[in-house]
Design an enzyme around this catalytic site. Structure first.
Site, PDB file in Angstrom:
ATOM      1  N   ASP A  37       0.263   5.521  -1.114  1.00  0.00           N
ATOM      2  CA  ASP A  37      -0.729   6.511  -1.529  1.00  0.00           C
ATOM      3  C   ASP A  37      -0.149   7.633  -2.388  1.00  0.00           C
ATOM      4  O   ASP A  37      -0.731   8.720  -2.452  1.00  0.00           O
ATOM      5  CB  ASP A  37      -1.403   7.125  -0.290  1.00  0.00           C
ATOM      6  CG  ASP A  37      -2.478   6.224   0.281  1.00  0.00           C
ATOM      7  OD1 ASP A  37      -3.466   5.968  -0.426  1.00  0.00           O
ATOM      8  OD2 ASP A  37      -2.332   5.774   1.430  1.00  0.00           O
TER       9      ASP A  37
ATOM     10  N   HIS B 238      -9.030  -2.119   7.350  1.00  0.00           N
ATOM     11  CA  HIS B 238     -10.123  -1.161   7.588  1.00  0.00           C
ATOM     12  C   HIS B 238     -11.439  -1.807   7.991  1.00  0.00           C
ATOM     13  O   HIS B 238     -12.344  -1.090   8.416  1.00  0.00           O
ATOM     14  CB  HIS B 238     -10.368  -0.246   6.383  1.00  0.00           C
ATOM     15  CG  HIS B 238      -9.354   0.829   6.211  1.00  0.00           C
ATOM     16  ND1 HIS B 238      -9.270   1.928   7.040  1.00  0.00           N
ATOM     17  CD2 HIS B 238      -8.376   0.978   5.287  1.00  0.00           C
ATOM     18  CE1 HIS B 238      -8.281   2.711   6.629  1.00  0.00           C
ATOM     19  NE2 HIS B 238      -7.715   2.157   5.574  1.00  0.00           N
TER      20      HIS B 238
ATOM     21  N   ASP C 229       2.100   2.077   3.826  1.00  0.00           N
ATOM     22  CA  ASP C 229       1.189   3.240   3.814  1.00  0.00           C
ATOM     23  C   ASP C 229       1.951   4.547   3.643  1.00  0.00           C
ATOM     24  O   ASP C 229       1.546   5.589   4.148  1.00  0.00           O
ATOM     25  CB  ASP C 229       0.310   3.285   5.059  1.00  0.00           C
ATOM     26  CG  ASP C 229      -1.015   4.022   4.799  1.00  0.00           C
ATOM     27  OD1 ASP C 229      -1.232   4.482   3.667  1.00  0.00           O
ATOM     28  OD2 ASP C 229      -1.820   4.146   5.737  1.00  0.00           O
TER      29      ASP C 229
ATOM     30  N   HIS D 222       0.829  -1.204   0.000  1.00  0.00           N
ATOM     31  CA  HIS D 222       0.000   0.000   0.000  1.00  0.00           C
ATOM     32  C   HIS D 222       0.863   1.253   0.000  1.00  0.00           C
ATOM     33  O   HIS D 222       1.614   1.492   0.937  1.00  0.00           O
ATOM     34  CB  HIS D 222      -0.903   0.008   1.237  1.00  0.00           C
ATOM     35  CG  HIS D 222      -2.029   0.983   1.173  1.00  0.00           C
ATOM     36  ND1 HIS D 222      -3.265   0.660   0.662  1.00  0.00           N
ATOM     37  CD2 HIS D 222      -2.102   2.275   1.536  1.00  0.00           C
ATOM     38  CE1 HIS D 222      -4.057   1.719   0.735  1.00  0.00           C
ATOM     39  NE2 HIS D 222      -3.367   2.716   1.268  1.00  0.00           N
TER      40      HIS D 222
ATOM     41  N   HIS E  52      -2.516  -3.264   4.590  1.00  0.00           N
ATOM     42  CA  HIS E  52      -1.771  -2.352   5.468  1.00  0.00           C
ATOM     43  C   HIS E  52      -2.429  -2.323   6.848  1.00  0.00           C
ATOM     44  O   HIS E  52      -3.186  -1.432   7.172  1.00  0.00           O
ATOM     45  CB  HIS E  52      -1.648  -0.952   4.862  1.00  0.00           C
ATOM     46  CG  HIS E  52      -2.951  -0.260   4.545  1.00  0.00           C
ATOM     47  ND1 HIS E  52      -3.936  -0.822   3.786  1.00  0.00           N
ATOM     48  CD2 HIS E  52      -3.403   0.989   4.883  1.00  0.00           C
ATOM     49  CE1 HIS E  52      -4.946   0.034   3.672  1.00  0.00           C
ATOM     50  NE2 HIS E  52      -4.653   1.130   4.340  1.00  0.00           N
TER      51      HIS E  52
ATOM     52  N   GLU F 228      -8.973   1.156  -2.540  1.00  0.00           N
ATOM     53  CA  GLU F 228      -9.128   1.315  -1.092  1.00  0.00           C
ATOM     54  C   GLU F 228     -10.515   1.841  -0.776  1.00  0.00           C
ATOM     55  O   GLU F 228     -10.749   3.037  -0.753  1.00  0.00           O
ATOM     56  CB  GLU F 228      -8.054   2.249  -0.521  1.00  0.00           C
ATOM     57  CG  GLU F 228      -8.093   2.304   1.000  1.00  0.00           C
ATOM     58  CD  GLU F 228      -6.955   3.086   1.616  1.00  0.00           C
ATOM     59  OE1 GLU F 228      -6.659   2.847   2.795  1.00  0.00           O
ATOM     60  OE2 GLU F 228      -6.373   3.942   0.921  1.00  0.00           O
TER      61      GLU F 228
ATOM     62  N   HIS G 203     -13.487   1.527   3.943  1.00  0.00           N
ATOM     63  CA  HIS G 203     -12.442   2.413   4.470  1.00  0.00           C
ATOM     64  C   HIS G 203     -12.908   2.815   5.865  1.00  0.00           C
ATOM     65  O   HIS G 203     -13.233   1.960   6.683  1.00  0.00           O
ATOM     66  CB  HIS G 203     -12.189   3.597   3.534  1.00  0.00           C
ATOM     67  CG  HIS G 203     -10.966   4.384   3.909  1.00  0.00           C
ATOM     68  ND1 HIS G 203     -11.017   5.624   4.479  1.00  0.00           N
ATOM     69  CD2 HIS G 203      -9.654   4.075   3.818  1.00  0.00           C
ATOM     70  CE1 HIS G 203      -9.797   6.057   4.731  1.00  0.00           C
ATOM     71  NE2 HIS G 203      -8.945   5.133   4.336  1.00  0.00           N
TER      72      HIS G 203
END
Length: 417
Positions: free
Chosen positions: A42, A215, A344, A40, A236, A147, A174
């Site tokens: 971003d 999540h 992350d 993961h 993650h 995600e 999420h």
């Protein structure tokens, strides 16, 4: 029991100094042959928010550590030995379903434009074989991970289109509960997955898309593992027994990972890996709520009061030793075949000391090797476990090739489940 390697950062460094350079060099040699696949990152969202969604607007060929807030650039990816990266196509949970679907497709486009901007460095991958082939060519395999299940707008047709566009995992929720799955950080509505949520998992199996349980609530984790014919992943997440955050994986689930065959990719988010940092955020939230009750309709007073609280309570820091503790716990409970890495990066404002950028992976692996991890253990953690899961997911999809796509729809409000 967490092993004695879980020392403070200072103690760990002091104990490992004679072997540290040797261990880091050994880790780099391992990553030359075994692709490190991170679950993961971003960066696409960071490009959208800070650089006009343009991969050419920032020079990713330069080390940006000192000049931007980015955790990721090409020199640091190379220094970190990253061989495969799942780029997150994240959009906020507060969007309407249609807005979320559009923004997710735009993020997929961003990943493809990022790859096209640096064809000598990145290449799109959709299979485990792709990852290994691209890594052997000296490039970084670039994969797409969605995600938040709200992006499919309650449509299995859209799920299929996302898979066709290259997405190879989807995080079922999420921060908010969806219309078919409960989130770890929102009020539960379904007690896990509802009937449509189960159909989503089955269709992901048919397509060959990994079911990502970061999540989601514990009940959703257990439901998804029950329904899925393929192993699941946590792209993650860390261990709840070490840091009591609801986003982390409880031991009840870790103990089932051996039977499931999946992998928990340990994240580096300070609030998820340090109990001290988690408690600080909980205290800050409590103070925010207290101030709002004292000053209704006066946001300036709330802001000033919160600033005063933070000045009196400086935020603590997480360390590389905290992350080692989580990796070790996942190994101890789930087994060496069920642990991976999902940093992350570029999805958080702060990172643990020692893990500030994507160049830090050899440092983390060296800390584990200093604590007794073998080269074979490191290969599994770095990428072999995730590659095994991908191959199993692909095999399940191959076995279902003759099945028709699901036409299931979300039940209308008030209709029986």
């Amino acid at each position: 029991m967490i092993r004695a390697v879980l020392l403070s950062t200072a103690a760990l460094l002091a104990a490992a100094v004679p072997a540290r350079a040797q261990d880091e060099a050994a880790a780099r040699r391992i990553l030359e042959r075994t692709p490190l696949v991170d679950g993961h990152n971003d960066l696409p969202w960071a490009l959208r928010q800070g650089f006009g969604n343009d991969p050419h607007a920032v020079d990713l060929t330069a080390d940006l550590d000192a000049s931007t807030d980015l955790h990721t650039d090409i020199p640091r990816l190379r220094a970190g030995g990253v061989g495969g990266q799942f780029w997150s196509v994240y959009v906020p949970a507060g969007l309407t379903p249609v807005e979320a679907a559009r923004a997710t497709f735009e993020q997929i486009d961003t990943v493809k434009r990022l790859v096209a901007a640096h064809p000598d460095v990145f290449e799109l991958a959709t299979t485990a074989d792709d990852i290994q082939r691209i890594h052997r060519r000296g490039k970084i395999a670039s994969l797409i991970g969605m995600e938040g299940g709200y992006s499919i707008a309650d449509s299995l047709g859209l799920l299929r289109e996302f898979h066709g566009a290259g997405a190879r995992y989807m995080t079922l929720t999420h921060s908010a509960t969806t219309s078919w799955a409960d989130s770890a950080t929102d009020a539960p509505k379904w007690g896990g997955l509802n009937s449509f949520g189960e159909e989503v998992v089955r269709e992901m199996n048919r397509l060959g898309m990994m079911v990502d349980l970061s999540h989601v609530s514990e009940e959703t984790m257990l439901d998804a593992m029950r329904v899925s014919e393929a192993p699941v992943i946590f792209s993650h997440s860390s261990a709840r027994a070490v840091t009591a955050h609801p986003r982390n994986v409880p031991d009840s689930v870790l103990r089932q990972m051996a039977e499931d065959g999946g992998v928990v990719m340990v994240t580096f988010v300070p609030g998820f890996v340090s109990e001290t940092v988690r408690a600080w955020y909980a205290g800050r939230s409590a103070e925010d709520a207290r101030l709002k009750s004292l000053h209704p309709g006066d946001p300036a007073a709330v802001t000033a009061g919160l600033a005063a609280w933070q000045a009196a309570h400086p935020i603590p820091t997480a360390t590389i030793a905290d992350v080692v503790a989580h990796i070790q716990h996942v190994r101890d409970v789930a087994g060496i075949d069920h642990v991976g890495l999902g940093g992350d990066y570029d999805g958080v404002d702060a990172l643990p000391v020692g893990l500030e950028g994507v160049d830090a992976y050899p440092r983390l692996l060296a800390a584990l090797m200093a604590g007794g991890w073998s080269a074979a253990d490191i290969r599994k953690l770095a990428g072999e476990n995730l590659l095994r899961v991908m191959r199993r997911v692909e095999a399940v999809a191959a076995a279902k090739r003759g099945e028709r796509p699901s036409l299931a729809r979300l039940p209308e409000a008030g209709a029986p489940e």
